[in-house]
Design an enzyme around this catalytic site. Structure first.
Site, PDB file in Angstrom:
ATOM      1  N   ASN A  12       0.911  -1.168   0.166  1.00 48.94           N
ATOM      2  CA  ASN A  12      -0.087   0.174  -0.165  1.00 48.94           C
ATOM      3  C   ASN A  12       1.015   1.176  -0.028  1.00 48.94           C
ATOM      4  O   ASN A  12       1.621   1.194   1.009  1.00 48.94           O
ATOM      5  CB  ASN A  12      -0.824   0.070   1.364  1.00 48.94           C
ATOM      6  CG  ASN A  12      -1.514   1.150   1.848  1.00 48.94           C
ATOM      7  OD1 ASN A  12      -1.428   2.044   0.903  1.00 48.94           O
ATOM      8  ND2 ASN A  12      -1.746   1.304   3.081  1.00 48.94           N
ATOM      9  N   LYS A  14       0.175   4.344   0.246  1.00 47.82           N
ATOM     10  CA  LYS A  14      -0.423   5.320   1.209  1.00 47.82           C
ATOM     11  C   LYS A  14      -0.591   6.680   0.493  1.00 47.82           C
ATOM     12  O   LYS A  14      -0.701   6.746  -0.728  1.00 47.82           O
ATOM     13  CB  LYS A  14       0.472   5.351   2.506  1.00 47.82           C
ATOM     14  CG  LYS A  14       0.489   4.074   3.125  1.00 47.82           C
ATOM     15  CD  LYS A  14       1.141   4.195   4.486  1.00 47.82           C
ATOM     16  CE  LYS A  14       1.408   2.969   5.214  1.00 47.82           C
ATOM     17  NZ  LYS A  14       1.777   2.772   6.568  1.00 47.82           N
ATOM     18  N   HIS A 100      -7.971  -0.099   6.891  1.00 45.89           N
ATOM     19  CA  HIS A 100      -6.326   0.120   7.158  1.00 45.89           C
ATOM     20  C   HIS A 100      -6.614   0.868   8.460  1.00 45.89           C
ATOM     21  O   HIS A 100      -7.217   1.903   8.827  1.00 45.89           O
ATOM     22  CB  HIS A 100      -5.749   1.056   6.095  1.00 45.89           C
ATOM     23  CG  HIS A 100      -4.360   0.973   6.138  1.00 45.89           C
ATOM     24  ND1 HIS A 100      -3.633   1.743   7.098  1.00 45.89           N
ATOM     25  CD2 HIS A 100      -3.262   0.190   5.827  1.00 45.89           C
ATOM     26  CE1 HIS A 100      -2.541   1.613   7.227  1.00 45.89           C
ATOM     27  NE2 HIS A 100      -2.038   0.621   6.483  1.00 45.89           N
ATOM     28  N   GLU A 102      -4.787   3.341   9.449  1.00 43.16           N
ATOM     29  CA  GLU A 102      -4.767   4.707   9.381  1.00 43.16           C
ATOM     30  C   GLU A 102      -6.170   5.310   9.101  1.00 43.16           C
ATOM     31  O   GLU A 102      -6.461   6.312   9.455  1.00 43.16           O
ATOM     32  CB  GLU A 102      -3.838   5.123   8.473  1.00 43.16           C
ATOM     33  CG  GLU A 102      -2.322   5.032   8.862  1.00 43.16           C
ATOM     34  CD  GLU A 102      -1.128   4.858   7.735  1.00 43.16           C
ATOM     35  OE1 GLU A 102      -1.721   4.977   6.415  1.00 43.16           O
ATOM     36  OE2 GLU A 102      -0.281   4.099   8.049  1.00 43.16           O
ATOM     37  N   GLU A 172      -2.661  -6.168  10.818  1.00 41.87           N
ATOM     38  CA  GLU A 172      -1.811  -5.183  10.957  1.00 41.87           C
ATOM     39  C   GLU A 172      -1.999  -4.468  12.441  1.00 41.87           C
ATOM     40  O   GLU A 172      -2.551  -3.621  12.343  1.00 41.87           O
ATOM     41  CB  GLU A 172      -1.779  -4.263  10.011  1.00 41.87           C
ATOM     42  CG  GLU A 172      -1.780  -4.895   8.680  1.00 41.87           C
ATOM     43  CD  GLU A 172      -1.373  -3.794   7.358  1.00 41.87           C
ATOM     44  OE1 GLU A 172      -0.271  -3.703   7.193  1.00 41.87           O
ATOM     45  OE2 GLU A 172      -2.320  -2.703   7.331  1.00 41.87           O
ATOM     46  N   GLY A 178       4.227   1.664  10.287  1.00 45.14           N
ATOM     47  CA  GLY A 178       4.698   2.988  10.189  1.00 45.14           C
ATOM     48  C   GLY A 178       6.037   3.173  10.835  1.00 45.14           C
ATOM     49  O   GLY A 178       6.643   2.452  11.644  1.00 45.14           O
ATOM     50  N   SER A 219       5.597  -2.985   9.518  1.00 46.16           N
ATOM     51  CA  SER A 219       7.102  -2.844   9.656  1.00 46.16           C
ATOM     52  C   SER A 219       7.510  -4.068   9.187  1.00 46.16           C
ATOM     53  O   SER A 219       8.779  -4.461   9.690  1.00 46.16           O
ATOM     54  CB  SER A 219       7.622  -2.464  10.954  1.00 46.16           C
ATOM     55  OG  SER A 219       7.189  -1.335  11.472  1.00 46.16           O
TER      56      SER A 219
HETATM   57  P1  PGA Z   1       4.870  -0.251   7.206  1.00 41.06           P
HETATM   58  O1  PGA Z   1       3.443  -0.067   6.648  1.00 41.06           O
HETATM   59  O2  PGA Z   1       5.242  -1.656   6.545  1.00 41.06           O
HETATM   60  O3  PGA Z   1       5.702   0.813   6.490  1.00 41.06           O
HETATM   61  O4  PGA Z   1       4.849  -0.435   8.450  1.00 41.06           O
HETATM   62  C1  PGA Z   1       2.469  -1.167   6.854  1.00 41.06           C
HETATM   63  C2  PGA Z   1       1.136  -0.836   6.500  1.00 41.06           C
HETATM   64  O5  PGA Z   1       0.704   0.265   6.759  1.00 41.06           O
HETATM   65  O6  PGA Z   1       0.373  -1.477   5.532  1.00 41.06           O
END
Ligand code: PGA
Length: 270
Positions: A12, A14, A100, A102, A172, A178, A219
């Site tokens: 993704n 973002k 998601h 976020e 997640e 993030g 991550s």
């Molecule tokens: P990240 O993001 O691998 O940068 O932690 C994962 C996500 O939000 O799907």
């Protein structure tokens, strides 16, 4: 072929990458992975809304599925700022992501809203990718499993087993996502993946619930990808930052694919 026999790998992007950058990324990713049969791997990229038509046109659908990061649950109406399923269909989108972290935490989306999106995505022929995950506080209170079971039961409310054949789940943990995220240990991630698998089986029966891909995200990086994919209940990886460079994403793909296949071979031999 049963779906869980192939690995699921996606990213993704973002609110990063312009249309030009998205197209360059996709073309390179497609070129690097061309020799890998898509019977072995489902590869997907979820870029920002405005890039979608160009993203879809840049690489064949058989090679890379394209997803939307969000979707309104009505076909049209007075919903300023929302994008409808008809618009996503026109853009050639294959996957619709719902929930998601976020979206849930910054934009205050609820489980009921994710459910409306999942149902609407199914009605319009998309593959929904429902993201679930507990916060650090919920984990500390010891209620991660309850929270995840709720997110799944509400998120998939009124989805039939037949429809569920099109869905995927991404686990997640909010605390793992993030720049400030701490990656989950492979043992913790696998334990939670088993809880998710059991809940899916409870909802849709052993055959369908047992076959829904459950991906880990949060991550994921070149250091922990191998360990995670070696765990029994992890069917794929949903990667953010470590996959935004096509060459880096490609190295992770080459690293995890043989391990995943070896894991499945060993399981089949038992
Ligand atoms: P990240 O993001 O691998 O940068 O932690 C994962 C996500 O939000 O799907």
């Amino acid at each position: 072929m049963e779906r869980r026999k192939k690995i699921y790998l996606g990213t993704n992007t973002k609110m990063y990458k312009t249309t030009e950058q998205t197209v360059t990324f996709l073309e390179r990713l497609n070129e690097l992975t061309q020799d890998i049969s898509r019977d072995r791997m489902e590869l997907f990229v979820i870029p920002s809304y405005i890039t979608l038509p160009a993203a879809r046109a840049s690489v064949p659908q058989e090679s890379v599925l394209i997803g939307a990061q969000n979707m309104g649950w009505e076909e049209e109406g007075q919903f300023t700022g929302e994008i409808s399923p008809l618009m996503l269909r026109e853009a050639g989108v294959n996957i619709v992501m719902a929930g998601h972290s976020e979206r849930r935490h910054i934009f205050r989306e609820t489980d009921e809203e994710e459910n409306k999106k999942v149902l609407c995505a199914l009605q319009h022929g998309f593959k929904p990718l429902l993201c679930v995950g507990e916060t650090a506080g919920e984990k500390d209170f010891g209620i991660a499993e309850e929270v995840l079971r709720m997110q799944l039961k509400v998120g998939f409310h009124n989805v039939t087993p037949e429809q569920a054949k099109a869905v995927s789940v991404a686990y997640e943990p909010v605390w793992a996502i993030g720049v400030n995220g701490v990656p989950a240990t492979k043992e913790y991630a696998d334990h939670i993946h088993k809880v998710i698998r059991d809940t899916l089986v409870e909802l849709f029966g052993a055959e369908v619930g047992g076959d829904i891909p459950v991906l880990y995200g949060g991550s994921v990086n070149p250091q922990n990808a191998e360990g995670l994919i070696g765990m029994p209940y992890i069917d794929g990886l949903f990667i953010g930052r470590s996959a935004w460079d096509a060459d880096n994403f490609h190295s992770i793909i080459r690293m995890v694919l043989p391990l995943f296949e070896e894991k499945r071979r060993k399981e089949a031999a038992l």
